[in-house]
Scaffold this motif. Sequence first.
Motif, mmCIF file in Angstrom:
data_model
loop_
_atom_site.group_PDB
_atom_site.id
_atom_site.type_symbol
_atom_site.label_atom_id
_atom_site.label_comp_id
_atom_site.label_asym_id
_atom_site.label_seq_id
_atom_site.Cartn_x
_atom_site.Cartn_y
_atom_site.Cartn_z
ATOM 1 N N ARG A 21 70.067 -54.878 -37.421
ATOM 2 C CA ARG A 21 70.493 -56.218 -37.026
ATOM 3 C C ARG A 21 69.506 -57.277 -37.524
ATOM 4 N NH1 ARG A 21 74.688 -56.963 -33.915
ATOM 5 N NH2 ARG A 21 75.680 -55.185 -32.890
ATOM 6 N N SER A 22 68.219 -56.941 -37.511
ATOM 7 C CA SER A 22 67.226 -57.883 -38.021
ATOM 8 C C SER A 22 67.446 -58.143 -39.511
ATOM 9 C CB SER A 22 65.820 -57.320 -37.780
ATOM 10 O OG SER A 22 64.845 -58.163 -38.349
ATOM 11 N N ASP B 284 70.596 -60.196 -39.979
ATOM 12 C CA ASP B 284 70.424 -61.600 -39.612
ATOM 13 C C ASP B 284 69.944 -62.434 -40.801
ATOM 14 O OD1 ASP B 284 71.297 -61.226 -37.085
ATOM 15 O OD2 ASP B 284 69.308 -61.064 -36.165
ATOM 16 N N GLU B 285 69.228 -61.802 -41.754
ATOM 17 C CA GLU B 285 68.766 -62.513 -42.947
ATOM 18 C C GLU B 285 69.951 -62.983 -43.790
ATOM 19 O OE1 GLU B 285 66.146 -59.982 -45.066
ATOM 20 O OE2 GLU B 285 64.705 -59.769 -43.406
ATOM 21 N N TYR B 286 71.059 -62.195 -43.742
ATOM 22 C CA TYR B 286 72.261 -62.575 -44.511
ATOM 23 C C TYR B 286 73.112 -63.593 -43.755
ATOM 24 C CZ TYR B 286 71.055 -58.377 -47.193
ATOM 25 O OH TYR B 286 70.412 -57.428 -47.938
ATOM 26 N N THR B 287 73.191 -63.455 -42.445
ATOM 27 C CA THR B 287 74.083 -64.334 -41.674
ATOM 28 C C THR B 287 73.460 -65.681 -41.375
ATOM 29 O OG1 THR B 287 73.306 -63.345 -39.600
ATOM 30 C CG2 THR B 287 75.282 -62.374 -40.613
ATOM 31 N N HIS B 288 72.117 -65.785 -41.450
ATOM 32 C CA HIS B 288 71.475 -67.056 -41.110
ATOM 33 C C HIS B 288 70.675 -67.642 -42.275
ATOM 34 C CE1 HIS B 288 72.102 -65.184 -37.112
ATOM 35 N NE2 HIS B 288 72.330 -66.449 -36.731
ATOM 36 N N ALA C 64 74.310 -66.874 -46.352
ATOM 37 C CA ALA C 64 75.424 -67.096 -45.427
ATOM 38 C C ALA C 64 76.589 -67.797 -46.117
ATOM 39 C CB ALA C 64 74.949 -67.921 -44.235
ATOM 40 N N LEU D 286 78.659 -63.285 -39.229
ATOM 41 C CA LEU D 286 78.562 -62.299 -38.145
ATOM 42 C C LEU D 286 78.393 -60.909 -38.733
ATOM 43 C CD1 LEU D 286 81.535 -60.748 -38.092
ATOM 44 C CD2 LEU D 286 82.243 -62.857 -36.996
ATOM 45 N N VAL D 287 77.975 -59.973 -37.847
ATOM 46 C CA VAL D 287 77.796 -58.569 -38.219
ATOM 47 C C VAL D 287 78.846 -57.760 -37.460
ATOM 48 C CG1 VAL D 287 76.229 -56.590 -38.210
ATOM 49 C CG2 VAL D 287 75.327 -58.913 -38.559
#
Length: 783
Positions: free
Chosen positions: A168-169, A172-176, A180, A187-188
Amino acid sequence: MNPKVLKILEFKKIKQKMHPFLHTDMGQQLLNELEPVSDASQVQLWLDQTKDGVDLLRVKGGLPIAQLQTIGPALKRLEIGASLNGIELAAISRNLQATSALIRFFRDLELPFELRNLPDLVAQLVALPEQAQDLRRSIDSDGTVLDEASSKLAAIRKTIHASEAQIRSKMDEYTHGNSAKYLSEPLVTIRDDRYVIPVRAEYKNQFGGIIHDQSASGQTVYVEPQSVLNLNNKLRQDQLAENQEIERIFAELSEMIAPYTNELQQNQYLVGQLDFINAKAHYAAQIKATEPLIDADNHVNLLQARHPLIDPKRVVSNDIPIGKDYQTIVVTGPNTGGKTITLKTLGLIQLMAQAGLFIPAREESRIGIFREVFADIGDEQSIEQNLSTFSAHMENIIHILADVNDHDLVLLDELGAGTDPQEGASLAIAILDYLGGVGADVVASTHYPELKLYGYERPGTINASMEFDVQSLQPTYRLLIGVPGRSNAFDISRRLGMPEAIVAAAKELMNDSSQDLNNMITDLEKQRKQTEDTGADLQKQLSEATQLHQELAAAWQTFNDQRDQQMAKARDKADELVTDAQKKADDIIDELRQLRLTGRTDVKENQLIDAKGELNALHPDRPLAHNRVLQRAKKKQALGIGDDVKVLTYGQNGVITQKLNEHEFEVQVGIIKMKLRDRDLEKIKPEREENQRQIVTVRGSSSHVSTQLDLRGQRYDEAMANLDQYIDSALLAGHESVTIVHGKGTGAIRNGVQEYLKGNRRVKKYEYAPASAGGNGATIVYF
């Protein structure tokens, strides 16, 4: 019991009324299988169980039965060596917990009476504490395997959680981050048990990795980025290891409980029985039913019997006796008078009793044990079978006559109706004669006046009718035994405005026998009414005389008891005083005798004897009314304003503040003023002045009486006694409010606490504590 009568009398509706009170699948199964039986010992056993359930409901609020599903299929799978899943193991765990709860409930049960059957039933339960503990530690209530099931499983899940956090960490680099903008949504999600991100189709190669799925429109693809491939692979391996460990735990737990399938099956049946008994008790309480007494001679005597399916606010109760003084009751009277309901009430109550249920009737009602209950009630004409009303009734009655014997109850509604009146009446009489010859108990309703004469002429037969109020033109639905019904057509027509000439002409058209019969019935009704009124007056006088006699007897006994107590106290005190006087006198006489023996001649022997006689005259057998010693003692015990007294009924000390009358005083005990009689008070001897100077009065002794009482872990009786003592102490200490901690548990102590507070006039109000202070596990009391 034949299925037809169960349907006619609506026995199934009684079972439906009990359904909401059941908690277990096995209890529901036992209810579905419930039917009346003709074995007296079995009926008595069932009634004993219902009585135990009713007593426990009244005293303890019922049995602690949990919601349980059947474990029968799971036990069968265990018997063939299968491993159970989490849901099946959780169900077995709940059954074992419910079993243990019932065993503890009966082990800690303290009652002022003995139960008839349930202790023997509970003694057959098997607790299996080790197996229950292992299941409870390993399986959650929804079937999920808990981390505590094994250390290996706990370690694997810890690793899984760490891997998921890493993934998830990374995601998060891709979603935020800057990436993005390539995503359809930031979202994941999960596809094929792997973490993915939703990427716009035109940028599907932007992240590398593997495409697992695409949207229906094709504009979004779900990509597992190259950077998380290894992490997802590791996570998947850990999840497979978790599943393998869970399967191993399932197999281990299944193997642990496999040897106890018989015990578990028996527990399930016994808990179901207790659940069913508890439901019978709740239904009995709902309809205010009582325990019927079984009459060995089948002499039925229902007292104030009510139909259980009619609204209690509208139902009319009736006494229904049959079997002792007469075997056949012929009920006559107009339609809508309640004849059919009376027949159904008798039949349904008899079925309920023979099924082990309490009945809606007054206590001491007696029932018989009939081999069969037959009923021909209602209109059963059938167009398909080309049967008229009369034919349908006759077909049913023919089947009854073919099977009936002297241990049966037969209920016949509108016997002989639906055909020519003369033929129908003759046929009805012949049928009743046949049933009387067989020896069956029969209740039959009819319109035919010929059957009214039948009730007078035949031995073992009695007439009855449903009362009708001519003034209101309404039936009262009261059953009148011994009085045949009569037609009220003339009276009703006259009251509704029919011309008197027409009514008189109609009367003249009646034959003499019918007119004589109606006149006879009218006279009987008048005599019955007079007898009832006279009986009611005599009963009222008897009740008043009995009550007066009881009050006088109680007052006389109280007077004698108090007189004897006072006399005994006076004699004891006088005896003590006289004994002291005699001892002193003996000392004086001995001294005088010694003086004479030493040479003194002025003391004569007759003087010594006279002195001894006068002293003996003080013996307590003499009248004590003028004894000055007793008068002084009595005067010392006289009560007055300002006297310190001990309140004997409460064991507390107080001060008299006011004399209300010759025998009543107002006493201040702490902060409470009480109105008490002199016999409840004992005067306290005042202490010496020097001791009084050393007394220090402490008011509001909160240092000695806590503002909180903890009743958790105590038995019911012990908790109630401690509560009562504590409330008195808290009041005397001057507390404005206190907190009673009773816990949640089964709710028995909580309910007991609130019932006590409700009845204590010193309590202003009470409420549950705030959620942060215990919620409904504690009650705050305001005085």
